[in-house]
Design a protein around this motif. Structure first.
Motif, PDB file in Angstrom:
ATOM      1  N   ARG A  20      39.010  30.594  30.687  1.00  0.00           N
ATOM      2  CA  ARG A  20      39.773  29.610  31.479  1.00  0.00           C
ATOM      3  C   ARG A  20      38.892  28.842  32.471  1.00  0.00           C
ATOM      4  N   ASN A  43      39.667  26.647  24.143  1.00  0.00           N
ATOM      5  CA  ASN A  43      40.948  25.902  24.089  1.00  0.00           C
ATOM      6  C   ASN A  43      41.432  25.522  25.485  1.00  0.00           C
ATOM      7  N   THR A 104      49.666  27.664  19.130  1.00  0.00           N
ATOM      8  CA  THR A 104      49.478  28.421  20.368  1.00  0.00           C
ATOM      9  C   THR A 104      49.071  27.510  21.524  1.00  0.00           C
ATOM     10  N   THR A 105      48.659  28.114  22.654  1.00  0.00           N
ATOM     11  CA  THR A 105      48.282  27.350  23.853  1.00  0.00           C
ATOM     12  C   THR A 105      47.250  26.263  23.539  1.00  0.00           C
ATOM     13  N   ARG A 224      50.692  34.835  20.740  1.00  0.00           N
ATOM     14  CA  ARG A 224      50.607  34.426  19.337  1.00  0.00           C
ATOM     15  C   ARG A 224      49.335  34.999  18.749  1.00  0.00           C
ATOM     16  N   HIS A 257      47.962  33.766  32.036  1.00  0.00           N
ATOM     17  CA  HIS A 257      48.736  32.631  32.540  1.00  0.00           C
ATOM     18  C   HIS A 257      49.346  33.099  33.851  1.00  0.00           C
ATOM     19  N   VAL A 270      52.269  31.139  26.090  1.00  0.00           N
ATOM     20  CA  VAL A 270      52.023  32.388  25.359  1.00  0.00           C
ATOM     21  C   VAL A 270      50.610  32.891  25.641  1.00  0.00           C
TER      22      VAL A 270
END
Ligand code: DOR
Ligand code: ZN
Length: 352
Positions: A20, A43, A104-105, A224, A257, A270
């Motif tokens: 992150r 991601n 997913t995210t 997920r 999250h 998710v």
């Protein structure tokens, strides 16, 4: 054989962590220190897909801990091209990560599974560059009708697409991230040697019943691929504890999250915050609960040797120690609810 109370393992590798950004990055890096190496998943809100982003990402992570050891991934988006991939590789990315559109995210930037063939030139270049291609294998909707596919079936229904990649690229190292169900597990176990599977602690240790908290939805167990049934957990644990687990590695999929977002949004994000000091004891306890053997050889393969071989990483040079000492997992860390929050672990990590 008597009960063992202490377990020494080679320092594990965490080959799938969402480090992150900003405050979360700080927190995840801190909690990932127990791993000798990690693979950062790119991601982000703006997916990592250019050499500039790769260089910046390295700096961003190192600014939190200069001695942290990690590999970087770039995302297979619509606009990824072979030459661009090569530039990203030169900038320091070793892994091409695939999240199909709608899975997913932040997957809205991902190539649709039914269009993956259009990106085989990028996979070809990954092969030439000796990069690893690893994916989130789920089919979120029926490509013919556009209708959503129920969550529990999505992983299994992606197998034909994965199979096509495997047939097309016998020389490419292909990863199947976070295997969650028996059909995919069986598929990976019978796949050629260039295919490997990743397994998380939560897909081994939790079932879809954990997503229900006294009848209502518990977003902290929502991820997920979605959590499956006990039979699936048992199959995953059996595979991990077997001596022939050579193509299976630990992919923690630590994906935090904020509690607030998880609990207030109508469609909560998710992902499970699964740090190693919770995930690893949970796996050991899961094996014990179902009467599977706690074999150091099999566990060292799963947690470190196999990843070292597949990702060409230096061998672990120290150990972690787990002791049988019950504890309760905290309800939250800095506004994030971890895996197994408020529940008992029978093992704790010491000296890490
Ligand atoms: O549950 C998940 N969360 N699965 C993924 O593949 C992505 C992740 C995230 O980034 O939150
Ligand atoms: Zn992930």
């Amino acid at each position: 054989m008597g009960l063992i109370n202490l377990l020494r393992l080679r320092r594990p590798k965490g080959m799938h962590i969402h480090l992150r950004q900003d405050d979360l990055l700080k927190l995840v890096v801190m909690f990932s220190n127990i791993y000798g190496w990690v693979l950062d998943i790119g991601n982000l809100l703006i997916p990592i897909k250019s050499p500039e982003q790769v260089r910046r990402r390295r700096e961003e992570i190192e600014a939190n801990n200069i001695s942290f050891k990690f590999l970087l991934s770039v995302m297979l988006t619509e606009d990824m091209m072979p030459d661009l991939l090569e530039e990203c590789h030169e900038a320091g990315a070793d892994v091409l990560k695939y999240q199909p559109f709608g899975t997913t995210t932040n997957s809205q930037f991902g190539v649709r599974l039914e269009k993956l063939r259009e990106k085989y030139d990028v996979l070809e270049r990954a092969l030439e560059l000796r990069m690893i291609f690893t994916g989130h294998w789920e089919l979120p909707y029926n490509p013919l009708t556009g209708k959503d596919i129920p969550l529990p079936l999505r992983e299994e229904l992606s197998i034909p697409y994965l199979s096509d990649v495997i047939d097309y690229f016998p020389g490419l190292t292909i990863g199947v991230e976070h295997i969650s169900g028996r059909p995919m597990l069986q598929f990976v176990q019978q796949a050629p040697l260039n295919v490997f599977g990743g397994i998380t602690a939560h897909h081994m240790g939790c079932t879809r019943a954990d997503m229900r908290d006294q009848g209502s939805f518990n977003p902290h167990y929502s991820c997920r691929p979605v959590l499956k049934d006990f039979e699936d957990c048992l199959a995953l644990m059996t595979a991990v504890s077997a001596e022939d687990n050579d193509n299976l590695i630990f992919t923690p999929d630590c994906a935090p999250h904020l509690k607030e977002r998880k609990e207030t949004m109508s469609d909560p994000p998710v992902g499970i915050f699964a740090p190693g000091h919770i995930g690893i004891p949970l796996i050991i306890q899961g094996l014990e609960n179902v009467g599977l053997p706690i074999r150091e050889t099999a566990l060292n393969n799963f947690f470190s040797y196999n990843a070292e071989r597949i990702y060409s990483l230096p061998p672990a040079d120290d150990e972690i120690v787990l002791v049988r000492e019950p504890c309760i997992v905290p309800a939250e860390y800095n506004g994030i609810v971890p895996l197994w929050a408020g529940r008992q672990l029978n093992w704790q990590m010491k000296e890490y």
